[in-house]
Design a protein around this motif. Structure first.
Motif, PDB file in Angstrom:
ATOM      1  N   VAL A 111      43.978  30.619  37.637  1.00 12.93           N
ATOM      2  CA  VAL A 111      43.112  31.540  38.395  1.00 12.93           C
ATOM      3  C   VAL A 111      43.939  32.294  39.430  1.00 12.93           C
ATOM      4  N   ASN A 112      44.770  31.568  40.162  1.00 11.89           N
ATOM      5  CA  ASN A 112      45.562  32.178  41.234  1.00 11.89           C
ATOM      6  C   ASN A 112      46.721  33.024  40.715  1.00 11.89           C
ATOM      7  N   ALA A 113      47.061  32.890  39.452  1.00 11.41           N
ATOM      8  CA  ALA A 113      48.222  33.613  38.902  1.00 11.41           C
ATOM      9  C   ALA A 113      47.880  35.020  38.431  1.00 11.41           C
ATOM     10  N   VAL A 114      46.608  35.351  38.332  1.00 16.88           N
ATOM     11  CA  VAL A 114      46.218  36.641  37.748  1.00 16.88           C
ATOM     12  C   VAL A 114      46.463  37.806  38.696  1.00 16.88           C
ATOM     13  N   ASP A 115      46.033  37.669  39.928  1.00 14.85           N
ATOM     14  CA  ASP A 115      46.097  38.773  40.894  1.00 14.85           C
ATOM     15  C   ASP A 115      46.170  38.150  42.278  1.00 14.85           C
ATOM     16  N   PRO A 116      47.150  38.534  43.102  1.00 16.17           N
ATOM     17  CA  PRO A 116      47.252  37.945  44.442  1.00 16.17           C
ATOM     18  C   PRO A 116      45.993  38.118  45.288  1.00 16.17           C
ATOM     19  N   MET A 117      45.161  39.080  44.948  1.00 18.04           N
ATOM     20  CA  MET A 117      43.945  39.310  45.717  1.00 18.04           C
ATOM     21  C   MET A 117      42.809  38.372  45.326  1.00 18.04           C
ATOM     22  N   ALA A 142      41.459  41.246  49.237  1.00 19.84           N
ATOM     23  CA  ALA A 142      41.220  42.659  49.491  1.00 19.84           C
ATOM     24  C   ALA A 142      39.711  42.916  49.561  1.00 19.84           C
ATOM     25  N   TYR A 143      39.335  44.160  49.886  1.00 26.65           N
ATOM     26  CA  TYR A 143      37.906  44.489  49.987  1.00 26.65           C
ATOM     27  C   TYR A 143      37.253  44.661  48.620  1.00 26.65           C
ATOM     28  N   GLY A 144      38.057  44.718  47.596  1.00 24.35           N
ATOM     29  CA  GLY A 144      37.535  44.818  46.248  1.00 24.35           C
ATOM     30  C   GLY A 144      38.642  44.554  45.249  1.00 24.35           C
ATOM     31  N   VAL A 145      38.263  44.169  44.040  1.00 29.55           N
ATOM     32  CA  VAL A 145      39.243  43.925  42.984  1.00 29.55           C
ATOM     33  C   VAL A 145      38.711  44.488  41.675  1.00 29.55           C
ATOM     34  N   PRO A 146      39.596  44.828  40.751  1.00 26.28           N
ATOM     35  CA  PRO A 146      39.130  45.302  39.442  1.00 26.28           C
ATOM     36  C   PRO A 146      38.326  44.225  38.721  1.00 26.28           C
ATOM     37  N   GLU A 147      37.210  44.614  38.151  1.00 29.14           N
ATOM     38  CA  GLU A 147      36.364  43.670  37.430  1.00 29.14           C
ATOM     39  C   GLU A 147      37.127  43.036  36.278  1.00 29.14           C
ATOM     40  N   ALA A 148      38.007  43.793  35.647  1.00 30.95           N
ATOM     41  CA  ALA A 148      38.776  43.261  34.524  1.00 30.95           C
ATOM     42  C   ALA A 148      39.696  42.124  34.974  1.00 30.95           C
ATOM     43  N   GLN A 149      40.289  42.286  36.157  1.00 28.73           N
ATOM     44  CA  GLN A 149      41.153  41.228  36.677  1.00 28.73           C
ATOM     45  C   GLN A 149      40.350  39.974  37.020  1.00 28.73           C
ATOM     46  N   LEU A 150      39.189  40.173  37.596  1.00 28.38           N
ATOM     47  CA  LEU A 150      38.353  39.031  37.925  1.00 28.38           C
ATOM     48  C   LEU A 150      37.917  38.298  36.664  1.00 28.38           C
ATOM     49  N   SER A 151      37.558  39.057  35.640  1.00 28.07           N
ATOM     50  CA  SER A 151      37.144  38.455  34.379  1.00 28.07           C
ATOM     51  C   SER A 151      38.279  37.645  33.772  1.00 28.07           C
ATOM     52  N   HIS A 152      39.493  38.174  33.874  1.00 27.09           N
ATOM     53  CA  HIS A 152      40.669  37.461  33.371  1.00 27.09           C
ATOM     54  C   HIS A 152      40.870  36.154  34.135  1.00 27.09           C
ATOM     55  N   ALA A 153      40.758  36.220  35.466  1.00 27.92           N
ATOM     56  CA  ALA A 153      40.948  35.030  36.293  1.00 27.92           C
ATOM     57  C   ALA A 153      39.900  33.965  36.000  1.00 27.92           C
ATOM     58  N   ALA A 154      38.687  34.398  35.692  1.00 26.26           N
ATOM     59  CA  ALA A 154      37.586  33.463  35.475  1.00 26.26           C
ATOM     60  C   ALA A 154      37.627  32.813  34.099  1.00 26.26           C
ATOM     61  N   THR A 155      38.326  33.445  33.159  1.00 33.62           N
ATOM     62  CA  THR A 155      38.350  32.929  31.791  1.00 33.62           C
ATOM     63  C   THR A 155      38.952  31.528  31.728  1.00 33.62           C
TER      64      THR A 155
END
Length: 336
Positions: A111-117, A142-155
């Motif tokens: 989860v933490n490896a996908v995006d530092p935010m 950050a105040y927002g993150v790309p939905e695609a990145q969040l989806s990747h982190a959650a997978t």
């Protein structure tokens, strides 16, 4: 997401990046700027402000944090966790009951490896928690993150964190005495406190002579679901009185000694389906020691193997022992 200074004319509907104190009051960072905010800013002499602007495909920090929490904890009841509300991009996870924390480190690290935010911070594995104790915090930095990145982190993160509750309600503490004098109840009080915080209670006090025969009989007839042994004389060998008494009672010793200090002189074994823990002398104190780590896992239904105890040595130097500090100081040349 775009970040930086913009004129007030372009700022409506953006997210204020830094708190501002105006004569009309404070505008906190993270505020979605309205027309009234901009009017107040202009009246206070501002011509521009630093803001964050979400772009197509971005998720607001609170929405993203809540979504990640739900992905990690799809079943609050089964995982023993409660998800808090979101604020400032943060959602906390709390234990619904006392217990210990079980986690899947590789999946949480992913989860933490996908995006530092996108981040989750947890307590250590097997950490003991009380009801409503914080287990983890999810933070969108950050105040927002790309939905695609969040989806990747959650997978694949679903179920990677849970609280294991106690599975037993009673324990018997067998104390041995080396003289006719009944030992102080200090050890019993310390153990009762440890069990109480895990929703367990001790059966009636049992104090017997420090001899194999009497101890073997006490072990065999102990009524508690977990059997604890606190000897009046330190158990210093696998063939000493307490471990041998467990064998004489029909049980087995699966591990003697542990690489955790304080707590070296612990042993663990089985009598039928019951776990038996030979406590080190430091268990008479309520301070953290190696026996706590073993006891908490046993109470929560986790099988503790010899290999598990061997692995506790890394991170197992818990505290200087005030009554025996010299062996840990450089230059000590004594023995013992």
């Amino acid at each position: 997401m775009r970040f930086g200074p913009v004129s007030l004319e372009q700022a409506e509907g953006t997210i204020l990046a830094h708190s501002l104190q105006l004569p009309t009051g404070k505008i906190a960072k993270g505020t979605l700027l309205s027309a009234q905010h901009l009017t107040n800013l202009a009246a206070s002499g501002f011509g521009e402000v630093t803001v964050a602007r979400l772009e197509r495909g971005d998720l607001h920090e609170d929405v993203a944090a809540q979504a990640l929490a739900r992905a990690i904890v799809p079943d609050e009841t089964a995982q023993g966790l409660r998800i808090s509300g979101a604020g400032a991009g943060r959602v906390n996870l709390y234990a619904k009951s006392c217990g210990i924390v079980a986690l899947d480190r590789p999946r949480l690290e992913a989860v933490n490896a996908v995006d530092p935010m996108i981040s989750i911070a947890t307590v250590p594995e097997y950490h003991r928690v009380d009801a409503e104790g914080m287990v983890a915090t999810i933070k969108i930095i950050a105040y927002g993150v790309p939905e695609a990145q969040l989806s990747h982190a959650a997978t694949g993160a679903g179920g990677a964190l849970r609280v294991l509750p106690p599975v037993y309600r009673t324990a018997t503490l067998i104390e041995t005495r080396v003289s006719e004098e009944i030992p102080s109840d200090k050890g019993r009080r310390s153990m009762a406190g440890r069990l109480e915080r895990m929703g367990m209670e001790l059966t009636d006090r049992m104090v017997i002579p420090h001899r194999e025969g009497e101890l073997a009989e006490a072990i065999a007839y102990a009524p508690g679901e977990v059997i604890l042994i606190l000897t009046g004389s330190a158990t210093s060998d696998p063939m000493d009185v307490a471990p041998q008494a467990l064998r004489d009672a029909g049980g087995q010793v699966t591990r003697f000694g542990m690489p955790v200090d304080p707590g070296n002189l612990l042993f663990i074994g089985k009598l039928g389906e019951k776990s038996v823990i030979g406590l080190p002398g430091c268990a008479r104190s309520p301070a953290l020691n190696g026996a706590d780590w073993v006891l908490e896992r046993v109470i929560c239904g986790i099988e503790v193997t010899s290999a598990d105890i061997a692995a506790m040595g890394v991170g197992g130097l818990l505290k200087e022992i005030p009554t025996r500090p010299l062996p840990r100081r450089s230059g000590w040349n004594g023995t013992g």
